[in-house]
Design an enzyme around this catalytic site. Structure first.
Site, PDB file in Angstrom:
ATOM      1  N   ASP A   1       0.857  -1.201   0.000  1.00 42.19           N
ATOM      2  CA  ASP A   1       0.000   0.000   0.000  1.00 42.19           C
ATOM      3  C   ASP A   1       0.890   1.247   0.000  1.00 42.19           C
ATOM      4  OD1 ASP A   1      -2.968   0.883   0.479  1.00 42.19           O
ATOM      5  OD2 ASP A   1      -1.718   2.161   1.790  1.00 42.19           O
ATOM      6  N   ILE A   2       0.553   2.223  -0.888  1.00 43.51           N
ATOM      7  CA  ILE A   2       1.332   3.474  -0.957  1.00 43.51           C
ATOM      8  C   ILE A   2       0.979   4.340   0.262  1.00 43.51           C
ATOM      9  CG2 ILE A   2       1.762   5.548  -2.312  1.00 43.51           C
ATOM     10  CD1 ILE A   2       0.983   3.988  -4.805  1.00 43.51           C
TER      11      ILE A   2
ATOM     12  N   GLU B   1      -4.827   2.439  -4.228  1.00 42.60           N
ATOM     13  CA  GLU B   1      -3.380   2.556  -4.155  1.00 42.60           C
ATOM     14  C   GLU B   1      -2.726   1.268  -3.653  1.00 42.60           C
ATOM     15  OE1 GLU B   1      -4.945   4.073  -0.161  1.00 42.60           O
ATOM     16  OE2 GLU B   1      -5.593   3.967  -2.256  1.00 42.60           O
TER      17      GLU B   1
END
Length: 605
Positions: free
Chosen positions: A473-474, A517
């Site tokens: 996950d960003i 994301e």
């Protein structure tokens, strides 16, 4: 009573001495190692009215006729015959012999064996149950022990509806067992040929459903049963108590062989199409065989077998002539058929001549038909195979012609179809790629990921291999969208996707956008330490990349949840759930880090 018994013994002894004292030519036995044909030492008497042994013994020497041939054969006759023969043991010890009558279809045999101090009576014939025989053998055997310097006289009364042949041989017991083994091998080879040819062609018929094979199989099995009946094997093993129909079954099976052989010949030689007039003769032969089969229940055997033999010779001649005619027609199969039918014709003629006393009775004349039939079934099997190959070649030629015609007239159409097919395949590939690809990042989408991960999970679970899955996950992605706009967010997602692809260098590694994301990567055959190294590599590569938007550098990091173990659950969701929980733990512990499921922090930023 004792006095009467003593008188009876004395009278019997005197009677035996009278029998042995009569001047008849006697065979002297001295160290015999082979069979002795007693035919030249046999005297015969044709009964005018039924006689018992006492009356026969009293016949004068002039009433007996000496047999001067190598065989004893009276042909088909209603009369009963008495035979007598004598042999003398010149050796110094007792010798054991078998007296063999090698013609198993005789109806009634009364055999009296008289030596210096005893008399024995045996009743044999195929009109008595087989188990009544003193020696369980398809031929008629009588054991005789001849003492040193002893003469034995044998009287035989014979009556039969079959050909009245009495091939009389005296065998040393040991030599008989050796010879009988050889006979059994010959019969076994013949019946083995019949069985193999029949079963093989029955299998072929089952596969291609050609009636000609069925006629051949029925013909071969009928011939086999005919010879089993003629040699006494069927009476010994199949119906040992069927004394009424034992003789008639010989004619029944021979008529079936004639019937199916005629059907087979007519179809194999294509007589109906090529020679309609000759086909009428075949129809007559088939009708005659059917009539004879019906007459088997009505006529006496003696008349029935004569009619059947004449019909068999006629059909053999018909088959041979038809084969020669078709040979001159240039019909390819006729050469095999003519040779086969010539062999069986020669064998059949020799057997018939043997039955009608035109030829001597010996091993060859008795087995000539068997030898001919062996050649015949082999040649006919080759002919059938050749016929199949010929039809196959004709079909192949016709198919080639048709294919050439269609190929010439359809080349343009095939070209157009090929072009259209290539266009459709290209379109299908593009559609498939579109269905499996994330439109923004151009990497695999979630649907394709779940399908591929499910298959890999099942494989690793089956073979007990490690499977690592990374949920990525960003960090603070919402701030990128809020501060720099959605275009910046899209550019960030695309760049991170490219970094993930560059980091996952093995062909088995699978990278996909999982949603928003969030990305997901699975790596088969990866142990825990390898999984951690791989995750750290991804995290570090993302952290080191330069993401510039509108001439402004934007820092980007990722949090990674790692699950690395051998799959054990029934479904793959548990593996993903553990990785997702580890991802949650990484975010909770400060982001830009790797957390392994059910393990402590791997990296602290």
């Amino acid at each position: 009573m004792k006095i009467l018994k003593l008188i009876g013994i004395l009278l019997t002894g005197c009677w035996i001495k009278v029998v042995l004292a009569v001047d008849y030519e006697t065979k002297t036995l001295a160290s015999e190692t082979d069979a002795t044909n007693l035919s030249n030492y046999v005297y015969f008497y044709q009964e005018a009215s039924p006689l018992g042994l006492n009356e026969v013994v009293k016949l004068s020497h002039s009433q007996w006729k000496k047999n001067n041939t190598q065989n004893i054969n009276f042909g088909y006759t209603d009369s009963s015959y008495w035979l007598r023969t004598s042999f003398y043991n010149s050796e110094e010890q007792t010798s054991a012999y078998f007296l063999e009558i090698a013609y198993p279809v005789l109806d009634f045999l009364d055999i009296y064996v008289i030596n210096s101090d005893s008399q024995k009576h045996y009743q044999l014939g195929d009109k008595y149950p087989f188990n009544n025989r003193v020696v369980q053998h398809y031929n008629f055997l009588i054991p005789i022990n001849v003492k040193s310097r002893e003469q034995v006289t044998v009287f035989i009364r014979v009556k039969s509806t079959s050909a009245l042949q009495v091939p009389l041989n005296l065998w040393p017991k040991e030599k008989f067992y050796d010879e009988d083994q050889f006979r059994s091998i010959i019969l076994g080879v013949f019946l083995g040929i019949i069985l193999v040819m029949g079963l093989y062609n029955l299998f072929v018929y089952y596969k291609i459903k050609d009636n000609n094979y069925l006629y051949y199989v029925l013909y071969v099995f009928s011939i086999g049963m005919f010879f089993c009946s003629l040699t006494g094997l069927s009476f010994q093993y199949l119906w040992p108590n069927n004394t009424v129909w034992n003789d008639h079954l010989i004619a029944v099976f021979l008529n079936f062989a004639i019937l199916f052989g005629t059907f087979f010949s007519r179809k194999l030689l294509a007589i109906r199409r090529s020679h309609p007039q000759l086909d009428k003769v075949f129809s007559f032969a088939i009708s005659a065989a059917l009539v004879c089969l019906i007459l088997c229940t009505l006529l006496p055997y003696q008349l029935l077998i004569r009619i059947t033999i004449y019909l068999a010779v006629f059909v053999c001649l018909l088959g041979l002539v038809s084969g020669i005619i078709r040979l001159f027609d240039g019909y390819p199969l006729a050469r095999y058929y003519t040779f086969a039918w010539a062999a069986v014709l020669v064998g059949g003629i020799i057997l018939a001549a043997n039955k009608f006393v035109l030829l001597p009775n010996n091993w060859f004349t008795e087995h000539a038909a068997m030898i001919g039939i062996s050649f015949e079934v082999a040649c006919l099997s080759i002919a059938i195979a050749e016929r199949v190959m010929q039809e196959r070649r004709m079909r192949f030629k016709a198919q080639n012609t048709l294919l050439h015609f269609h190929r010439r007239n359809s080349q343009e159409l095939e070209k157009r179809v090929k072009e259209r097919t290539e266009d459709l395949e290209s379109l299908n590939r593009k559609l498939k790629e579109a269905n499996n690809t994330d439109a923004l990042t151009l990497i695999n989408n979630r649907r394709y990921f779940e399908k591929a991960f499910k298959e890999e999970y099942a494989r690793c679970r089956r073979f007990k291999h490690n499977l690592s899955v990374l949920m990525i996950d960003i960090d603070y992605f919402k701030k990128v969208n809020d501060n720099y706009g959605h275009q910046a967010g899209d550019a960030c997602l695309t760049l991170v996707a490219q970094v993930l692809l560059q980091s996952a260098q093995r062909t088995s590694d699978f990278v996909a956008r999982y949603g928003g994301e969030e990305f997901c990567v699975f790596a088969p055959e990866t142990h825990a330490d390898q999984g951690v190294t791989f995750a750290e590599k991804i995290r570090n590569n993302v952290e080191q990349m330069e993401f510039m938007f509108n001439e402004q550098i934007i820092p980007v990091t990722v949090s990674i949840g790692l699950c690395c173990e051998i799959p054990e659950g029934e479904t793959y969701e548990e593996h993903l759930r553990q990785a997702d929980e580890a991802l949650y733990q990484a975010k909770t512990n400060g982001r830009n880090r790797v957390e392994m499921a059910k393990a402590k922090s791997i990296h602290n930023s």
